[in-house]
Design an enzyme around this catalytic site. Structure first.
Site, mmCIF file in Angstrom:
data_model
loop_
_atom_site.group_PDB
_atom_site.id
_atom_site.type_symbol
_atom_site.label_atom_id
_atom_site.label_comp_id
_atom_site.label_asym_id
_atom_site.label_seq_id
_atom_site.Cartn_x
_atom_site.Cartn_y
_atom_site.Cartn_z
ATOM 1 N N TRP A 272 -12.136 -2.188 -7.567
ATOM 2 C CA TRP A 272 -12.943 -1.784 -8.735
ATOM 3 C C TRP A 272 -13.654 -0.473 -8.460
ATOM 4 O O TRP A 272 -14.132 0.190 -9.383
ATOM 5 C CB TRP A 272 -13.997 -2.853 -9.058
ATOM 6 C CG TRP A 272 -13.429 -4.184 -9.416
ATOM 7 C CD1 TRP A 272 -13.447 -5.305 -8.628
ATOM 8 C CD2 TRP A 272 -12.769 -4.569 -10.625
ATOM 9 N NE1 TRP A 272 -12.836 -6.357 -9.261
ATOM 10 C CE2 TRP A 272 -12.411 -5.939 -10.498
ATOM 11 C CE3 TRP A 272 -12.436 -3.899 -11.815
ATOM 12 C CZ2 TRP A 272 -11.743 -6.634 -11.505
ATOM 13 C CZ3 TRP A 272 -11.778 -4.609 -12.814
ATOM 14 C CH2 TRP A 272 -11.443 -5.948 -12.659
ATOM 15 N N TRP B 39 2.804 7.967 -2.598
ATOM 16 C CA TRP B 39 4.212 8.118 -3.007
ATOM 17 C C TRP B 39 4.281 9.081 -4.200
ATOM 18 O O TRP B 39 5.130 9.964 -4.244
ATOM 19 C CB TRP B 39 4.768 6.750 -3.377
ATOM 20 C CG TRP B 39 6.223 6.709 -3.724
ATOM 21 C CD1 TRP B 39 7.270 6.487 -2.867
ATOM 22 C CD2 TRP B 39 6.802 6.889 -5.034
ATOM 23 N NE1 TRP B 39 8.457 6.519 -3.558
ATOM 24 C CE2 TRP B 39 8.206 6.765 -4.889
ATOM 25 C CE3 TRP B 39 6.288 7.150 -6.303
ATOM 26 C CZ2 TRP B 39 9.085 6.879 -5.962
ATOM 27 C CZ3 TRP B 39 7.166 7.273 -7.374
ATOM 28 C CH2 TRP B 39 8.546 7.127 -7.199
ATOM 29 N N HIS C 167 2.197 3.628 -9.141
ATOM 30 C CA HIS C 167 1.991 2.201 -9.422
ATOM 31 C C HIS C 167 3.174 1.623 -10.210
ATOM 32 O O HIS C 167 3.594 0.494 -9.984
ATOM 33 C CB HIS C 167 0.675 1.982 -10.178
ATOM 34 C CG HIS C 167 -0.535 2.315 -9.350
ATOM 35 N ND1 HIS C 167 -0.715 1.841 -8.069
ATOM 36 C CD2 HIS C 167 -1.628 3.092 -9.609
ATOM 37 C CE1 HIS C 167 -1.862 2.297 -7.574
ATOM 38 N NE2 HIS C 167 -2.435 3.066 -8.494
ATOM 39 N N ASP D 258 0.829 -1.210 0.000
ATOM 40 C CA ASP D 258 0.000 0.000 0.000
ATOM 41 C C ASP D 258 0.862 1.258 0.000
ATOM 42 O O ASP D 258 1.969 1.253 0.540
ATOM 43 C CB ASP D 258 -0.920 -0.022 1.242
ATOM 44 C CG ASP D 258 -2.073 0.959 1.097
ATOM 45 O OD1 ASP D 258 -2.386 1.368 -0.043
ATOM 46 O OD2 ASP D 258 -2.664 1.331 2.133
ATOM 47 N N LEU E 279 11.088 -20.179 -4.959
ATOM 48 C CA LEU E 279 9.973 -19.421 -4.389
ATOM 49 C C LEU E 279 8.638 -19.654 -5.131
ATOM 50 O O LEU E 279 8.622 -19.723 -6.360
ATOM 51 C CB LEU E 279 10.338 -17.930 -4.487
ATOM 52 C CG LEU E 279 9.308 -16.917 -4.053
ATOM 53 C CD1 LEU E 279 9.164 -16.923 -2.534
ATOM 54 C CD2 LEU E 279 9.723 -15.516 -4.521
ATOM 55 N N SER F 138 -7.941 -4.949 5.366
ATOM 56 C CA SER F 138 -8.560 -4.678 4.061
ATOM 57 C C SER F 138 -8.959 -5.930 3.273
ATOM 58 O O SER F 138 -8.683 -6.032 2.070
ATOM 59 C CB SER F 138 -7.645 -3.782 3.208
ATOM 60 O OG SER F 138 -7.440 -2.547 3.837
HETATM 61 C C1 IPE Z 1 -5.380 -2.827 -0.123
HETATM 62 O O1 IPE Z 1 -5.066 -1.484 -0.290
HETATM 63 C C2 IPE Z 1 -5.357 -3.541 -1.434
HETATM 64 C C3 IPE Z 1 -4.074 -3.616 -2.119
HETATM 65 C C4 IPE Z 1 -2.906 -3.181 -1.707
HETATM 66 C C5 IPE Z 1 -4.104 -4.283 -3.376
HETATM 67 P P1 IPE Z 1 -6.181 -0.348 -0.388
HETATM 68 O O2 IPE Z 1 -5.456 0.920 -0.515
HETATM 69 O O3 IPE Z 1 -7.159 -0.684 -1.450
HETATM 70 O O4 IPE Z 1 -6.898 -0.488 1.034
HETATM 71 P P2 IPE Z 1 -7.871 0.508 1.796
HETATM 72 O O5 IPE Z 1 -8.954 0.875 0.841
HETATM 73 O O6 IPE Z 1 -7.061 1.695 2.204
HETATM 74 O O7 IPE Z 1 -8.354 -0.260 2.985
HETATM 75 C C1 IPE Z 2 -1.688 0.193 -3.352
HETATM 76 O O1 IPE Z 2 -1.419 1.536 -3.357
HETATM 77 C C2 IPE Z 2 -1.841 -0.373 -4.735
HETATM 78 C C3 IPE Z 2 -3.193 -0.831 -5.082
HETATM 79 C C4 IPE Z 2 -4.246 -0.822 -4.312
HETATM 80 C C5 IPE Z 2 -3.362 -1.356 -6.415
HETATM 81 P P1 IPE Z 2 -2.588 2.599 -3.339
HETATM 82 O O2 IPE Z 2 -2.964 2.928 -4.746
HETATM 83 O O3 IPE Z 2 -3.705 2.150 -2.472
HETATM 84 O O4 IPE Z 2 -1.857 3.847 -2.686
HETATM 85 P P2 IPE Z 2 -2.477 4.874 -1.650
HETATM 86 O O5 IPE Z 2 -2.982 4.083 -0.482
HETATM 87 O O6 IPE Z 2 -3.566 5.607 -2.358
HETATM 88 O O7 IPE Z 2 -1.314 5.737 -1.310
HETATM 89 MG MG MG Z 3 -4.145 2.394 -0.504
#
Ligand code: IPE
Ligand code: IPE
Ligand code: MG
Length: 262
Positions: free
Chosen positions: A79, A35, A47, A30, A141, A206
């Site tokens: 989504w 970032w 990403h 996350d 792995l 999550s």
């Molecule tokens: C959890 O991160 C899912 C992934 C890293 C793929 P999110 O950014 O979607 O989680 P919430 O919404 O803050 O709980």
């Molecule tokens: C996690 O990073 C990646 C995915 C959920 C795909 P985020 O996109 O949730 O990054 P933040 O939480 O908004 O910084």
């Molecule tokens: Mg996030």
């Protein structure tokens, strides 16, 4: 009490050996968006930087002989993000697979996906299947990518299968046990995660591996995923090794060698 269920004092003592690496590490990657935002750049750049971090962490885990690394790449709730971001994530997912499968294979890494893949494009589903087939006999792995994954989805699909088997007369209500449910989860053939890591500072699960993490050690770090590197992972593993895993026993039972198997 059964003595051979993996929860005997002896097996728990063995798990607590401070030299032991976690067998299975599960990570919520996350913080990509933040970032990028910190650098006044679009979330997409975060990403992309996240993919680079994945590459380094996979390499490190393979080198350290970690058995399983599970990465949460896209949740069943993601989504809900703006269409543009979802579509960018899908393209990045496909492009990364196209680029990395051969490399994973050369490094003897077995690639696996968990999650409801029916929602993905046919092209992406085909690439996922190809990656799994190409690497299925690899023995270093196991890299598990959780894509359109949700812990509740996993439980529902397991319960649905069990219900179907009961309806068909292949199982009875009495057969339902923890072991049986385990067999129908998407992680059936994998050891339970020993160490859970969440980057990005949020302290929540999550909807990641809900059932499987009943006794997983949790580690949260404010480091944003694109900044998470080998040193960060070493910190997490060090924290893991310093913990006493008790699985319901007392600390004394684990330390007093004169107390043996039940
Ligand atoms: C959890 O991160 C899912 C992934 C890293 C793929 P999110 O950014 O979607 O989680 P919430 O919404 O803050 O709980
Ligand atoms: C996690 O990073 C990646 C995915 C959920 C795909 P985020 O996109 O949730 O990054 P933040 O939480 O908004 O910084
Ligand atoms: Mg996030």
């Amino acid at each position: 009490m059964p003595t051979d269920d993996g929860n005997s004092l002896e097996s728990i003592r063995a798990l607590n050996n401070p030299n032991n690496n976690p067998r299975h590490i599960a990570i919520i990657m996350d913080g990509n968006g933040r970032w990028a935002q910190k650098r006044f750049m679009p979330r997409a750049v975060g990403h992309q930087a996240g993919v680079k971090a994945v590459r380094k962490i996979v390499e490190y885990c393979a080198k350290q002989e970690i058995e399983v690394l599970t990465l949460f790449a896209f949740s069943s709730e993601n989504w809900r993000r703006p269409e543009e971001e979802v579509s960018l994530l899908m393209s990045l997912f496909l492009a990364t697979l196209q680029k990395e499968i051969n490399k994973l294979d050369r490094n003897n890494i077995r690639l696996r996906f968990i999650g409801d893949r029916s929602a993905f494009s046919e092209k992406l589903q085909a690439k996922m299947a190809e990656g799994e087939a190409q690497t299925q006999n690899n023995t270093a792995l196991t890299l598990v990518i959780a894509a359109n994954y949700g812990g509740r989805w996993d439980l529902c699909q397991a319960f649905r299968t069990v219900a179907e088997k009961i309806a068909a007369g292949e199982l009875s209500n009495q057969d339902i046990s923890e072991q049986l449910i385990n067999q129908y989860l998407s992680t059936a053939d994998l050891p339970e995660p020993d160490l859970f890591i969440r980057t990005g500072g949020e302290q929540r699960v999550s909807n990641f591996l809900l059932w499987q993490q009943a006794y997983t050690e949790l580690y949260f770090t404010p480091t944003l995923w694109p900044d998470f590197d080998q040193n960060s992972l070493e910190d997490a593993i060090r924290s893991f090794k310093g913990r006493q895993r008790r699985f319901g026993h007392t600390g004394e039972q684990l330390l007093d060698q004169s107390i043996s198997l039940k």
